[in-house]
Design an enzyme around this catalytic site. Structure first.
Site, PDB file in Angstrom:
ATOM      1  N   GLU A 274       0.851  -1.191   0.000  1.00  0.00           N
ATOM      2  CA  GLU A 274       0.000   0.000   0.000  1.00  0.00           C
ATOM      3  C   GLU A 274       0.882   1.234   0.000  1.00  0.00           C
ATOM      4  OE1 GLU A 274      -3.206   0.003  -0.276  1.00  0.00           O
ATOM      5  OE2 GLU A 274      -3.514  -2.163  -0.087  1.00  0.00           O
TER       6      GLU A 274
ATOM      7  N   ASP B 236     -15.998 -10.261 -12.881  1.00  0.00           N
ATOM      8  CA  ASP B 236     -16.276  -9.711 -11.558  1.00  0.00           C
ATOM      9  C   ASP B 236     -15.687  -8.317 -11.412  1.00  0.00           C
ATOM     10  OD1 ASP B 236     -17.295 -10.117  -8.778  1.00  0.00           O
ATOM     11  OD2 ASP B 236     -15.148  -9.896  -8.294  1.00  0.00           O
TER      12      ASP B 236
END
Length: 293
Positions: free
Chosen positions: A199, A221
């Protein structure tokens, strides 16, 4: 008739004639007549001549036989000489063959070294590009279906799948078919897996990610996830006129937090650079042309 028989017969005849002559001489002596020398000399000369002929014939026969033997010896010696001479050039040929084989082996070694050097310099990049082209070909038809159903440009889907999964090499994509790094939040009812993720610029955390049974399921998806999330609709994702504009909207909407060393968001730039490098805008243009027809 045999020549030896002829000579013996002549000798017998001469002997008889000599005996006859001697008898006549004895008779002449008895009568008081002197013998003629010429007759006895003729007889002796005839005897000598007959013997000479026999010896000449024998010498001729022996001469022919000696010539034959000499010719045989000569031929054998010639054969022997030819065999010796033939060995010399064969030896020369073997030396030449060995030298040629040695030169070929040297050339092969040099070529192997050159090929290895070229491969180490250029080959890896070439193979990597080929693998990336294969990845694009795999994702492209599914990305077109997602564009038809959800309005996400194929160039965006392909470039995002490549970046998020490291061209299908990440553990999350190889083991669990998650190409986009979509997390398993509260809205997800399927299977999940916990993995470490990066991150920001240098931070990592452990998070739950969605698991799929195929890449096709993952790509569908992904399109559904973007279309159902109001945040992206409000940011203008589906109003963007091309793939590059959509890439910028995704960054602005906070889909990814990829930053550089200065703390600047660079996700859109990374996607756009990849689109340019692999000419992914062409996929968008080809699809739009088919739709217009």
């Amino acid at each position: 008739m045999d020549e030896n028989n002829i000579d013996s017969k002549r000798l017998d005849d001469m002997r008889k004639s000599v005996k006859g002559k001697l008898k006549e001489r004895e008779e002449d002596r008895n009568l008081g007549v002197k013998p003629k020398k010429s007759s006895s000399q003729k007889v002796k000369s005839e005897l000598n001549a007959s013997k000479g002929k026999g010896t000449q014939k024998k010498s001729k026969k022996s001469g022919t036989s000696s010539k034959k033997s000499a010719s045989k010896k000569g031929s054998s010696s010639v054969k022997g000489g030819s065999s010796k001479n033939s060995k010399k050039p064969s030896g020369g040929k073997s030396k030449k063959a060995k030298k040629k084989a040695r030169n070929i082996s040297i050339v092969l070694v040099v070529l192997t070294i050159l090929i290895f050097a070229v491969y180490s310099t250029f080959g890896r990049g070439y193979i990597e590009d080929m693998q990336r082209e294969d990845f694009i070909e795999m994702v492209e038809p599914i990305a077109i279906d997602v564009y038809e159903k959800y309005g996400i440009y194929p160039s965006v889907t392909i470039s995002r799948a490549a970046i998020e999964s490291n061209w299908g090499k990440s553990e999350l994509s190889k083991e669990y078919f998650n190409l986009f790094g979509i997390k398993a939040d509260k809205s997800w009812n399927g299977r999940s897996v916990n993995m470490n993720t990066k991150e920001g610029y240098n931070d990592t955390e452990n998070a739950a990610f969605r698991r799929y049974r195929s890449y096709k399921e993952s790509i569908y998806d992904y399109g559904k996830f973007l279309s159902e999330n109001k945040r992206y609709e409000k940011a203008g994702l589906f109003k963007a006129k091309n793939g590059k504009a959509q890439a910028q909207v995704l960054e602005d909407a906070g889909y990814a937090t990829k930053e550089n060393s200065k703390g600047e968001l660079v996700y859109a730039d990374v996607l756009i650079n990849l689109m340019d490098k692999y000419n992914l805008d062409k996929v968008d243009a080809e699809y739009e042309q088919k739709v217009k027809r």
